[in-house]
Design an enzyme around this catalytic site. Structure first.
Site, PDB file in Angstrom:
ATOM      1  N   SER A 425       0.864  -1.087  -0.085  1.00 45.16           N
ATOM      2  CA  SER A 425       0.055   0.031   0.009  1.00 45.16           C
ATOM      3  C   SER A 425       0.829   1.133   0.024  1.00 45.16           C
ATOM      4  O   SER A 425       0.283   2.315  -0.151  1.00 45.16           O
ATOM      5  CB  SER A 425      -0.888   0.150   1.261  1.00 45.16           C
ATOM      6  OG  SER A 425      -0.075   0.058   2.293  1.00 45.16           O
ATOM      7  N   HIS A 446      -3.763  -3.958  -5.499  1.00 44.74           N
ATOM      8  CA  HIS A 446      -4.004  -3.309  -4.005  1.00 44.74           C
ATOM      9  C   HIS A 446      -5.279  -3.381  -3.587  1.00 44.74           C
ATOM     10  O   HIS A 446      -6.250  -2.511  -4.021  1.00 44.74           O
ATOM     11  CB  HIS A 446      -3.302  -1.825  -4.089  1.00 44.74           C
ATOM     12  CG  HIS A 446      -3.286  -1.476  -2.598  1.00 44.74           C
ATOM     13  ND1 HIS A 446      -3.696  -0.089  -2.542  1.00 44.74           N
ATOM     14  CD2 HIS A 446      -3.165  -1.954  -1.354  1.00 44.74           C
ATOM     15  CE1 HIS A 446      -3.967   0.240  -1.219  1.00 44.74           C
ATOM     16  NE2 HIS A 446      -3.605  -0.879  -0.363  1.00 44.74           N
ATOM     17  N   GLU A 458      -6.933  -1.514  -6.661  1.00 40.00           N
ATOM     18  CA  GLU A 458      -6.098  -0.623  -7.482  1.00 40.00           C
ATOM     19  C   GLU A 458      -5.196  -1.601  -8.190  1.00 40.00           C
ATOM     20  O   GLU A 458      -4.310  -2.511  -7.508  1.00 40.00           O
ATOM     21  CB  GLU A 458      -5.233   0.314  -6.771  1.00 40.00           C
ATOM     22  CG  GLU A 458      -6.198   1.567  -6.155  1.00 40.00           C
ATOM     23  CD  GLU A 458      -5.365   2.513  -5.309  1.00 40.00           C
ATOM     24  OE1 GLU A 458      -5.338   3.732  -5.309  1.00 40.00           O
ATOM     25  OE2 GLU A 458      -4.626   2.006  -4.346  1.00 40.00           O
ATOM     26  N   ASN A 496      -4.758   6.018  -0.799  1.00 35.69           N
ATOM     27  CA  ASN A 496      -4.144   6.293   0.343  1.00 35.69           C
ATOM     28  C   ASN A 496      -3.556   7.321   0.299  1.00 35.69           C
ATOM     29  O   ASN A 496      -3.200   8.250   1.395  1.00 35.69           O
ATOM     30  CB  ASN A 496      -2.973   4.962   0.572  1.00 35.69           C
ATOM     31  CG  ASN A 496      -3.447   3.833   1.330  1.00 35.69           C
ATOM     32  OD1 ASN A 496      -4.866   3.772   1.471  1.00 35.69           O
ATOM     33  ND2 ASN A 496      -2.815   2.720   1.411  1.00 35.69           N
TER      34      ASN A 496
END
Length: 682
Positions: A425, A446, A458, A496
Site C-alpha cells: 500500500s 492493491h 487498484e 491512500n
C-alpha cells in the site's frame, strides 16, 4: 403450436399455444441486456392492444436473453432528461402502462430468471403471479433509491400490498436485492423452481391448476393493520431507519418513498409540486444527477478487464494476516483454488476460521456449499502452491527487504506466465522489482480492508510492468467481481494518497482541542460513511504512524497525541482504545449511554451529535480535494472521472456529491448537508 399463432415486434415476441396460453418474450434488439427503453415501452403498449383484441386464456411474460429478465429502465434515457415535464412524462408512461397490465381480464405471470431490477420488477409486480428460477443469478430489487429517484411505475403501490409495508419499505429504502428462495419466502414470488421445469411450472400456474398462495389469516390481519390503522407508525419507523444512515438534505429519495407510500398511496404523480417529495424536486435534485454520474463511473470501472480472456484457476497468496487471508477467501468464493502460505499452520488457522464465517454468510447457511468453498482454500505453510498458481499475491507486512527476498524466491518457483503481484500500500513497485530477474513481471494488485466488502482494487503499473501482465492482472480483478482502477506506481497510489492528508488534518484539529466526536460528526454530516478520527482508529494508529510521509505529507510530523497513544500501546480498535474506547467492535463516544432495563444492559444509545463549528468539514476536506487533483496532474490516475470513481469506491467519499473533483468543480450548485456552509478551500 401453429406458425400463424406467432407475432413478432422489434423487441417483443408473442406466441400462442393451442391451450390458449400466450408467451410474451422480451428480447431488446441490439442489446445484451433487456432494459425498458421508451421504444420497448411503446411496443409493449401495442402488444397489449393485440392481446385486448384477442385475449389469451393466460399470459406468461419472460426474457429471451440469457443475461437475465429485465435490468430496469434505460439509464441512458434517464440521464438525458432535460426538464421536469420530461421526467413526469417518463413516470406517467410506466405508471399507466403497468396499471393497464394489472387490469387485464386474463391471468398474467412473470417468469423470472436472472436479474429483475427496477422497472423490470415493477412490471413483474403488475402481473398476477411471479415464478422465480432457483439459480444464483436470480436477484430481485427496486434499486431506484441508489440513483436518487423513486420506483414510480407502481413499485411503491404494489410491493407493500404484496409483501407487507415493513418488508417492502426496507427493500425500497436500501435498494438491496433478494434471491429466488427469499423471494418465495417473503411472498414476492408464488414459487421458486429449477430451470429445467420453469416453463412447465409457469404453464401450470398461469392456466390456473395451481391457485395463488393464500396468506395465513394472522398475516392477512397484520398486513391490513399496517396498511391502515398502523400506517403512520410504520412510516415513522421507516423514516427513522433512513435517518440513521443518511440525511434528507443529502439523500431526499428514501424519505420521499416513505411519504409517497404513506400519504399518496404509492402514486408519485399525485404528489403536489409544493411537497418536498414531489417528482419535480426528486428528479431534478443534484443528488439524483450525481448518483446517476456515480452509476456511470461504476460502469466505466466494470469495463476494465473485459478485454482480457485470462481465467485463473489457481491463486497463491503469501501472508495469512487479515488482508491476505481475506484476499484468499474472496478468491475461493469466486470458484478458484487458493493456496494460502504463512510460516506455520497455526498462523494460517485464524484466516481459515474467518473465511468459514464469511462463506456461511455468503452461502446463507448452505452447509454443502460452505464445505465445497472451504475445500478450495488450502493451508500451504511450505508454499508448494506457488509452482502451480496462475496468480501469486504477496500480502505480507510493509518491509522492503523482506518483500524483495520473497519475490526472488517466488520468481524462481513460479510458472513463466504466472502473474506476480504485490498488495503493498505504500512501497514503490520499482523498489520491490529490483529483486526480480525480470522486473516486467511485477504488478500491484492493491486491495482495501475489509476485502469482502470494499469493491475497489487498484491495479498498479510500475515503470517496467509489461502491458500483458497488467492486462492479465486487471482481468483477474474482474474475475473476482471487484472494480479495477488502473493507477501508476507512486507513494500511496490514489486512495491512500488522498486519505493520508485527510486523516492528518482531522488529527490536527483534535490536537488543537476539537473533540474527536465533533470532527467525526462534521464529516458524517457532509456524507462520509465514517468520521476520519474513527477511521484512523479502525485502520490502526500504528499503521498510521508507519505510513509516515504518506500520512503526514512533505515536511510534516505526525501529531504528538498520535505518537503518544502509539507509545502507550493504544492502537485503536484492535487494542480496545485509541482516540476512542472500543467495546464489542464499536467506538464509545462522549455522551453515549448504556440503556438498561430491569438492571440489565440492553444496548448502547449514541449521543446526540455535537454542535459543529462553521468551516470544520471544509478544513478537513480541503487536503483530500487537493491531493485528488494532484494525483490527476501527476498522472497517477488517468483522468478526473477515474479519480472521482476511485475515491468514491475506495473510501466511500460522499456519493451524493458525484466525487471529490466533481464536488469541487460544481461547488455552490450541489447540496451538501454539512452545517458549515462549505466553500472550496482546496
Amino acid at each position: 403450436m401453429s406458425a400463424n399463432m406467432r407475432h413478432d415486434w422489434k423487441h417483443w415476441r408473442l406466441r400462442r399455444e393451442d391451450t390458449g396460453l400466450a408467451w410474451l418474450d422480451l428480447d431488446k434488439a441490439d442489446a445484451s441486456t433487456n432494459v425498458l427503453s421508451s421504444e420497448v415501452m411503446r411496443e409493449f403498449a401495442r402488444v397489449l392492444d393485440a392481446l385486448d383484441a384477442a385475449p389469451p386464456k393466460a399470459l406468461v411474460i419472460a426474457s429471451a436473453k440469457p443475461a437475465g429478465f429485465i435490468a430496469g429502465a434505460d439509464i441512458e434515457e434517464f440521464s438525458r432528461l432535460d426538464s421536469v415535464l420530461a421526467a413526469r412524462m417518463l413516470v406517467e408512461r410506466g405508471w399507466l402502462l403497468f396499471n393497464r397490465l394489472a387490469a387485464v381480464s386474463y391471468p398474467t405471470l412473470a417468469l423470472i430468471r436472472g436479474h429483475c431490477m427496477g422497472g423490470g420488477l415493477e412490471l413483474a409486480l403488475a402481473c398476477r403471479h411471479r415464478i422465480v428460477v432457483d439459480e444464483p443469478g436470480t436477484k430481485l430489487a427496486l434499486p431506484e433509491v441508489m440513483l436518487g429517484i423513486v420506483p414510480g411505475w407502481g413499485g411503491m403501490l404494489r410491493l407493500p400490498a404484496l409483501i407487507g409495508p415493513a418488508a417492502a419499505l426496507d427493500l425500497m429504502l436500501t435498494g438491496k436485492s433478494v434471491d429466488s428462495k427469499k423471494a418465495k419466502r417473503i411472498g414476492l414470488a408464488d414459487d421458486c423452481v429449477p430451470a429445467r421445469v420453469m416453463e412447465s411450472a409457469a404453464r401450470i400456474v398461469a392456466l390456473g391448476a395451481k391457485p395463488f398462495r393464500q396468506l395465513p389469516a394472522k398475516e392477512r390481519a397484520t398486513r391490513w393493520a399496517m396498511n391502515g390503522p398502523l400506517r403512520k407508525m410504520v412510516a415513522d419507523k421507516a423514516r427513522a431507519q433512513a435517518a440513521r444512515k443518511v440525511s434528507r438534505a443529502n439523500y431526499p429519495a428514501p424519505f420521499a418513498i416513505v411519504d409517497i407510500w404513506e400519504k399518496y398511496g404509492g402514486n408519485a404523480l399525485d404528489v403536489p409540486a409544493s411537497d418536498p417529495s414531489a417528482l419535480d424536486a426528486i428528479f431534478t435534485s443534484p443528488t439524483a444527477r450525481n448518483l446517476v454520474r456515480v452509476f456511470h463511473l461504476q460502469e466505466r470501472l466494470k469495463a476494465f478487464g473485459k478485454d482480457s480472456d485470462f481465467t485463473p484457476r489457481h491463486v497463491h497468496v503469501v501472508g495469512a494476516g487479515v488482508m491476505g487471508g481475506d484476499i484468499a477467501a474472496v478468491c475461493a468464493l469466486r470458484g478458484m483454488t487458493v493456496t494460502l502460505q504463512d510460516q506455520s499452520v497455526e498462523r494460517i488457522a485464524p484466516a481459515i476460521a474467518r473465511a468459514a464465517k464469511l462463506f456461511e454468510r455468503r452461502h446463507k447457511g448452505d452447509a454443502k456449499q460452505v464445505r465445497f468453498t472451504l475445500d478450495r482454500l488450502i493451508p500451504d505453510p511450505r508454499g508448494e502452491g506457488a509452482a502451480r498458481a496462475d496468480v501469486i499475491i504477496e500480502a505480507i507486512f510493509e518491509n522492503l527487504e523482506v518483500k524483495r527476498g520473497l519475490f526472488a524466491e517466488l520468481e524462481a518457483r513460479a510458472k513463466p506466465d504466472a502473474v506476480l503481484a504485490t498488495n503493498t500500500s505504500s512501497l514503490r513497485l520499482e523498489d520491490v522489482a529490483t529483486a526480480l530477474k525480470d522486473p516486467s513481471r511485477l504488478v500491484g494488485i492493491h486491495f482495501f480492508n475489509p476485502v469482502p466488502m470494499l469493491p475497489l482494487v487498484e491495479v498498479v503499473q510500475g515503470e517496467a510492468t509489461d502491458a500483458e501482465v497488467l492486462r492479465r492482472a486487471t482481468g483477474f480483478v474482474r474475475r473476482i467481481d471487484k472494480l479495477a482502477l488502473p493507477v501508476k506506481s507512486a507513494p500511496g497510489f490514489l486512495v491512500n494518497a488522498v486519505l493520508g492528508p485527510y486523516m492528518l488534518e482531522a488529527l490536527r484539529c483534535v490536537e488543537e482541542g476539537v473533540a474527536p466526536e465533533t470532527v467525526d460528526a462534521a464529516l458524517v454530516a457532509f456524507g462520509m460513511p465514517m468520521g476520519p478520527v474513527e477511521l484512523v482508529d479502525t485502520v490502526g494508529l500504528d499503521i498510521a504512524v508507519a505510513a509516515g510521509k504518506a500520512l503526514a505529507g512533505e515536511g510534516a510530523e505526525p501529531p504528538a497525541r498520535l505518537l503518544k497513544l502509539v507509545g502507550e500501546g493504544k492502537l485503536g480498535r484492535k487494542s480496545g482504545e485509541g482516540y476512542y474506547r472500543w467495546v464489542d467492535g464499536k467506538a464509545v463516544k462522549a455522551g453515549d449511554e448504556d440503556e438498561r432495563k430491569g438492571g440489565l444492559l440492553r444496548k448502547r444509545r449514541p449521543a446526540p451529535p455535537p454542535p459543529i463549528p462553521a468551516g470544520l468539514a471544509e478544513r478537513v476536506l480541503a487536503p483530500l480535494l487537493a491531493a485528488t487533483r494532484r494525483c490527476v496532474e501527476l498522472g497517477v490516475v488517468g483522468d478526473a472521472d477515474l479519480a472521482d470513481a476511485g475515491v468514491i469506491f475506495g473510501t466511500g467519499f460522499a456519493p451524493h456529491t458525484g466525487g471529490p473533483l466533481h464536488y469541487r468543480d460544481s461547488h455552490g450548485k450541489t447540496r451538501i448537508g454539512a452545517p458549515s456552509g462549505l466553500s472550496d478551500g482546496a
